[in-house]
Design a protein around this motif. Structure first.
Motif, PDB file in Angstrom:
ATOM      1  N   GLY A 194      10.711 -18.567 -45.708  1.00 23.03           N
ATOM      2  CA  GLY A 194      10.933 -19.477 -44.765  1.00 23.03           C
ATOM      3  C   GLY A 194       9.889 -20.184 -43.907  1.00 23.03           C
ATOM      4  N   ILE A 195       8.717 -19.348 -44.062  1.00 21.32           N
ATOM      5  CA  ILE A 195       7.420 -19.977 -43.420  1.00 21.32           C
ATOM      6  C   ILE A 195       7.193 -21.528 -44.013  1.00 21.32           C
ATOM      7  N   LYS A 196       7.407 -21.757 -45.506  1.00 24.04           N
ATOM      8  CA  LYS A 196       7.258 -22.884 -45.971  1.00 24.04           C
ATOM      9  C   LYS A 196       8.149 -24.204 -45.236  1.00 24.04           C
ATOM     10  N   PHE A 197       9.242 -23.808 -44.843  1.00 24.65           N
ATOM     11  CA  PHE A 197       9.822 -24.892 -44.089  1.00 24.65           C
ATOM     12  C   PHE A 197       9.763 -25.018 -42.649  1.00 24.65           C
ATOM     13  N   SER A 204      14.671 -15.819 -40.624  1.00 24.23           N
ATOM     14  CA  SER A 204      14.730 -16.072 -39.557  1.00 24.23           C
ATOM     15  C   SER A 204      13.460 -15.771 -38.614  1.00 24.23           C
ATOM     16  N   PHE A 205      12.724 -14.865 -39.032  1.00 22.68           N
ATOM     17  CA  PHE A 205      11.344 -14.278 -38.646  1.00 22.68           C
ATOM     18  C   PHE A 205      10.414 -15.496 -38.694  1.00 22.68           C
ATOM     19  N   ALA A 206      10.425 -16.133 -39.688  1.00 20.09           N
ATOM     20  CA  ALA A 206       9.535 -17.323 -40.258  1.00 20.09           C
ATOM     21  C   ALA A 206       9.525 -18.214 -38.960  1.00 20.09           C
ATOM     22  N   PHE A 207      10.364 -18.627 -38.052  1.00 18.01           N
ATOM     23  CA  PHE A 207      10.652 -19.414 -37.328  1.00 18.01           C
ATOM     24  C   PHE A 207      10.204 -18.855 -35.643  1.00 18.01           C
TER      25      PHE A 207
END
Length: 206
Positions: free
Chosen positions: A58-61, A137-140
Motif C-alpha cells: 500500500g505504501i507504494k500507492f 489501510s495502515f499504509a495511508f
C-alpha cells in the motif's frame, strides 16, 4: 492512530485465529503447553507478518490516493468486519443444525495427538488474509508500522495460546462468538479512522 485503536485492531484481527485455536484445543488429544505454544507462535507470526506485507504494498500507492485514504480504510475495515460477522453467524448456524451426537462424533473423528505442520501453516495463512488487507489501510495512516505489527503478533500469540487451553478445558461454544466480536471491533476502528480524518463523528478513542 491511537494506542487504543492499535490494541483493539490487534485484538480484532486475532479473533479468527483464536476461534481456530479453541477448535484445535478441542480436537487435539492430551494437549501440552508445547503444542499450544507452537500453534500460537505460527498464528502470531503470520498475523503480524501479513499486515507488514499489506503495508509494503500500500505504501507504494500512498501518494496517489492520500486525498481519500480514510475512505479506503473505512471501506476495507467495514467490509472485513461485516464479512467476519457474517461468516461467524453462518458457521454458528451450521454448527447448531447438528444434534449433540453428531457434534460429538465429529470431534471424536478429528482427535489426534498433535497438529500437522502443513495444516498449521495453511490455517495460519487462512486466518491472516484479512490482516493483509488491514495492512494496506495502515499504509495511508502515516504510522510507524513496526510497533503495530509487533503488537498484532504478540496479542495474537497470547490469545491463541489461551484459546488452545480454553478449548481443551471448556469446549466448542466460545469460538462461535469470537468472529462477531472481532468484526464489530474492525467496523468501529474503520469509522474512527474516518472520523479522525474528517471530524464527521465524535472521537471514539481520544
Amino acid at each position: 492512530m491511537s494506542l487504543v485503536s492499535i490494541l483493539l485492531t490487534s485484538f480484532a484481527l486475532s479473533m479468527d485465529a483464536f476461534a481456530v485455536s479453541v477448535t484445535k484445543g478441542i480436537t487435539i488429544k492430551n494437549i501440552t503447553k508445547k503444542t499450544a505454544f507452537k500453534i500460537a507462535f505460527f498464528f502470531g507470526l503470520f498475523q503480524g507478518g501479513m499486515p507488514l506485507i499489506g503495508w509494503s504494498l500500500g505504501i507504494k500507492f500512498e501518494g496517489y490516493i492520500k486525498a481519500f485514504d480514510h475512505w479506503i480504510a473505512l471501506i476495507l475495515l467495514s467490509f472485513l468486519g461485516i464479512k467476519m460477522i457474517y461468516e461467524s453467524i453462518k458457521d454458528s448456524k451450521e454448527h447448531n443444525s447438528n444434534d449433540n451426537l453428531e457434534i460429538a462424533m465429529d470431534v471424536d473423528k478429528s482427535i489426534n495427538h498433535d497438529i500437522n505442520m502443513k495444516d498449521l501453516i495453511a490455517l495460519s495463512i487462512a486466518t491472516s488474509i484479512d490482516a493483509l488487507a488491514v495492512g494496506v489501510s495502515f499504509a495511508f495512516l502515516s504510522i510507524n508500522i513496526t510497533p503495530v505489527v509487533i503488537t498484532i503478533a504478540v496479542i495474537t500469540f497470547i490469545m491463541c495460546f489461551i484459546g488452545v487451553l480454553i478449548g481443551n478445558k471448556i469446549g466448542y461454544k466460545l469460538k462461535d462468538y469470537a468472529g462477531i466480536v472481532g468484526g464489530v471491533i474492525l467496523i468501529i476502528i474503520g469509522f474512527n479512522i474516518f472520523n479522525e480524518h474528517t471530524g464527521f463523528l465524535f472521537d471514539l478513542f481520544k
